[in-house]
Design an enzyme around this catalytic site. Sequence first.
Site, PDB file in Angstrom:
ATOM      1  N   HIS A 106     -11.453  -1.654  -3.167  1.00 45.18           N
ATOM      2  CA  HIS A 106     -12.011  -0.463  -2.523  1.00 45.18           C
ATOM      3  C   HIS A 106     -12.224   0.685  -3.510  1.00 45.18           C
ATOM      4  O   HIS A 106     -12.931   1.628  -3.204  1.00 45.18           O
ATOM      5  CB  HIS A 106     -11.165  -0.032  -1.317  1.00 45.18           C
ATOM      6  CG  HIS A 106      -9.929   0.744  -1.671  1.00 45.18           C
ATOM      7  ND1 HIS A 106      -8.798   0.142  -2.154  1.00 45.18           N
ATOM      8  CD2 HIS A 106      -9.651   2.061  -1.625  1.00 45.18           C
ATOM      9  CE1 HIS A 106      -7.867   1.069  -2.378  1.00 45.18           C
ATOM     10  NE2 HIS A 106      -8.364   2.255  -2.070  1.00 45.18           N
TER      11      HIS A 106
ATOM     12  N   LYS B  90     -15.351   3.903  -4.018  1.00 46.85           N
ATOM     13  CA  LYS B  90     -15.147   5.348  -4.133  1.00 46.85           C
ATOM     14  C   LYS B  90     -16.365   5.946  -4.836  1.00 46.85           C
ATOM     15  O   LYS B  90     -16.965   5.310  -5.705  1.00 46.85           O
ATOM     16  CB  LYS B  90     -13.878   5.643  -4.942  1.00 46.85           C
ATOM     17  CG  LYS B  90     -12.593   5.300  -4.179  1.00 46.85           C
ATOM     18  CD  LYS B  90     -11.390   5.665  -5.024  1.00 46.85           C
ATOM     19  CE  LYS B  90     -10.073   5.193  -4.438  1.00 46.85           C
ATOM     20  NZ  LYS B  90      -9.462   6.098  -3.503  1.00 46.85           N
TER      21      LYS B  90
ATOM     22  N   GLU C  82       0.872   8.442  -7.554  1.00 44.13           N
ATOM     23  CA  GLU C  82       0.840   8.822  -6.137  1.00 44.13           C
ATOM     24  C   GLU C  82       2.141   9.500  -5.752  1.00 44.13           C
ATOM     25  O   GLU C  82       3.206   9.166  -6.290  1.00 44.13           O
ATOM     26  CB  GLU C  82       0.655   7.575  -5.266  1.00 44.13           C
ATOM     27  CG  GLU C  82      -0.641   6.856  -5.526  1.00 44.13           C
ATOM     28  CD  GLU C  82      -0.783   5.628  -4.635  1.00 44.13           C
ATOM     29  OE1 GLU C  82      -1.445   5.731  -3.601  1.00 44.13           O
ATOM     30  OE2 GLU C  82      -0.220   4.580  -4.973  1.00 44.13           O
TER      31      GLU C  82
ATOM     32  N   ASP D 227      -0.474  -4.319  -8.084  1.00 43.34           N
ATOM     33  CA  ASP D 227      -1.047  -3.575  -6.966  1.00 43.34           C
ATOM     34  C   ASP D 227      -2.187  -2.667  -7.419  1.00 43.34           C
ATOM     35  O   ASP D 227      -3.215  -2.574  -6.750  1.00 43.34           O
ATOM     36  CB  ASP D 227       0.056  -2.727  -6.305  1.00 43.34           C
ATOM     37  CG  ASP D 227      -0.436  -1.951  -5.090  1.00 43.34           C
ATOM     38  OD1 ASP D 227      -1.128  -2.557  -4.242  1.00 43.34           O
ATOM     39  OD2 ASP D 227      -0.139  -0.748  -4.976  1.00 43.34           O
TER      40      ASP D 227
ATOM     41  N   HIS E 270      -7.870  -2.325  -9.629  1.00 45.97           N
ATOM     42  CA  HIS E 270      -8.419  -0.968  -9.479  1.00 45.97           C
ATOM     43  C   HIS E 270      -8.617  -0.258 -10.823  1.00 45.97           C
ATOM     44  O   HIS E 270      -9.704   0.204 -11.151  1.00 45.97           O
ATOM     45  CB  HIS E 270      -7.483  -0.091  -8.632  1.00 45.97           C
ATOM     46  CG  HIS E 270      -7.279  -0.549  -7.219  1.00 45.97           C
ATOM     47  ND1 HIS E 270      -8.225  -1.239  -6.501  1.00 45.97           N
ATOM     48  CD2 HIS E 270      -6.240  -0.368  -6.364  1.00 45.97           C
ATOM     49  CE1 HIS E 270      -7.771  -1.480  -5.282  1.00 45.97           C
ATOM     50  NE2 HIS E 270      -6.559  -0.960  -5.171  1.00 45.97           N
TER      51      HIS E 270
HETATM   52  C1  BG6 Z   1      -4.204   0.153  -2.489  1.00 45.87           C
HETATM   53  C2  BG6 Z   1      -2.790  -0.102  -2.904  1.00 45.87           C
HETATM   54  O1  BG6 Z   1      -5.034  -0.899  -2.919  1.00 45.87           O
HETATM   55  O2  BG6 Z   1      -4.655   1.376  -3.069  1.00 45.87           O
HETATM   56  C3  BG6 Z   1      -1.894   1.054  -2.465  1.00 45.87           C
HETATM   57  O3  BG6 Z   1      -2.317  -1.313  -2.314  1.00 45.87           O
HETATM   58  C4  BG6 Z   1      -2.435   2.364  -2.991  1.00 45.87           C
HETATM   59  O4  BG6 Z   1      -0.566   0.837  -2.915  1.00 45.87           O
HETATM   60  C5  BG6 Z   1      -3.911   2.508  -2.640  1.00 45.87           C
HETATM   61  O5  BG6 Z   1      -1.690   3.407  -2.407  1.00 45.87           O
HETATM   62  C6  BG6 Z   1      -4.524   3.733  -3.336  1.00 45.87           C
HETATM   63  O6  BG6 Z   1      -5.831   3.905  -2.926  1.00 45.87           O
HETATM   64  P1  BG6 Z   1      -6.251   5.172  -2.076  1.00 45.87           P
HETATM   65  O7  BG6 Z   1      -7.711   4.990  -1.848  1.00 45.87           O
HETATM   66  O8  BG6 Z   1      -5.446   5.144  -0.815  1.00 45.87           O
HETATM   67  O9  BG6 Z   1      -5.914   6.351  -2.920  1.00 45.87           O
END
Ligand code: BG6
Length: 466
Positions: free
Chosen positions: A172, A176, A210, A229, A234
């Site tokens: 995902h 963004k 985070e 993760d 990502h």
């Molecule tokens: C997810 C992870 O893919 O991305 C999570 O599994 C993470 O641990 C998240 O918090 C972060 O993405 P976003 O878009 O929520 O900031």
Amino acid sequence: MTSKTSIKTLLILGASGDLTGRLLLPGLARLVASGLADGLKLVGAGSDPWTPQQWTKRVRGAFGEAGKDADAAGKKAVASMEDNTAYHQLDVTADGQLAALLAGLEAPVAVYFALPPHISQKACEVINAADLPAGTRLVMEKPFGSSADSARELNKTLAALVPEDHIHRVDHFLGKATVLNILGLRFANRFLEPVWNRDHIEKVEVIFDEDLALEGRARYYDNAGALKDMIQSHLLHIMALLAIDAPATIGERDLRGAIATVLRASSIGAPYRKTTRRARYSAGRSGGHPVPDYVEEEGVDPARNTETLAEVEVAIDNWRWRGVPFILRSGKALGRARKEAIITFRPVPHLPSGFQGVDSPNQLRIGFGPDTLQLDVDVNGPGDIFTLDRVTLNSELNASDLLPYGEVLEGVITGDPLLSVRGDTAVDCWRIVEPVLKAWAKDSVPLEEYDAGGSGPVDWPTAVGR
Ligand code: BG6
């Protein structure tokens, strides 16, 4: 807005699961409310024996917000999807069940596997190409496999079902606005590209700290950890976008080809004690809440030694980047959500004597969500014209109205895999991190500790203020 929908039915497998409720349905709702999914039918399937009412309640709950902000046409589209959705109880791994459901759906269908990887793999093994209506698209949630070998295996299984450009491997982060913002910034500004290389750039950092802690996700996260993760797909993708050569077009072949080329040249070299770091949080306060020791969180097995903060130094062995460290870091339960890429330029070769004050290397920072751009430059004054001072030029970058999952789903339903991970790239992302996972499993790199709510170990290269 005119609809670009080509897919007629979106079938979500794992419809009663957490991901569907938290991310997928809200993303879909924005898409529908924007008029980008007219005529699309939503069908849910899951192992839970849900009644149609339970499913409709879930859809309405997740769609609620998006519907409220939409114009009249958007509200109508949202209401129509809510009223016409259906749920089927299904064991996707049982012979014939998924095939029978697919046979009754309006084609073309996009099948979204919102399931753990081993179940997705099994589900794909029990269907044949002949079971799939013409034009079927398969959408695979992350993680795609759990190693280079299992990702290769899953690729093979999928390739026997549909062509590669009908497979959408979801990351995902590619949905963004950041992705296109990076490309716009890099390739629409003549002054940047000539210095975007090893001659002028000292290092590149991609940081995604985070303030959220585990949030009840131990079942998944305790088996994953920060490296798998966040960094495994990502952050490697963000890194690749910062490092690619200019593609001729922003089409899927050119862009995904450029990303694959960079990732093929990327690796994390030994000794891993020098090129990687890992840590996990101990009790503290983060995101406005008290946080227990990670090992005390419900569902965590301390013996797994799962890291909640990881940092790796990636080398890109090509002409442009040889010798420039790309440092990727991500962690949970930190005091400040710090989400940015920092490009640090080399110092000027000679600062004319007579100038005083700051002459530290320029930095360009790209903030993620909200997307921002900050460029540090040294200028004269104020006051003494011979004294250099640092100023920061700030700008907000474009934000998308669609949520990241909405962006990814738009690609799925319009048949554009641009924002999906290509098969060879999915394997390469595992290939890059695998030696580190092995070294960590052997305890070759110490597992450090940091206080929840703090800024992480102070001696790491990415520590604030270093
Ligand atoms: C997810 C992870 O893919 O991305 C999570 O599994 C993470 O641990 C998240 O918090 C972060 O993405 P976003 O878009 O929520 O900031």
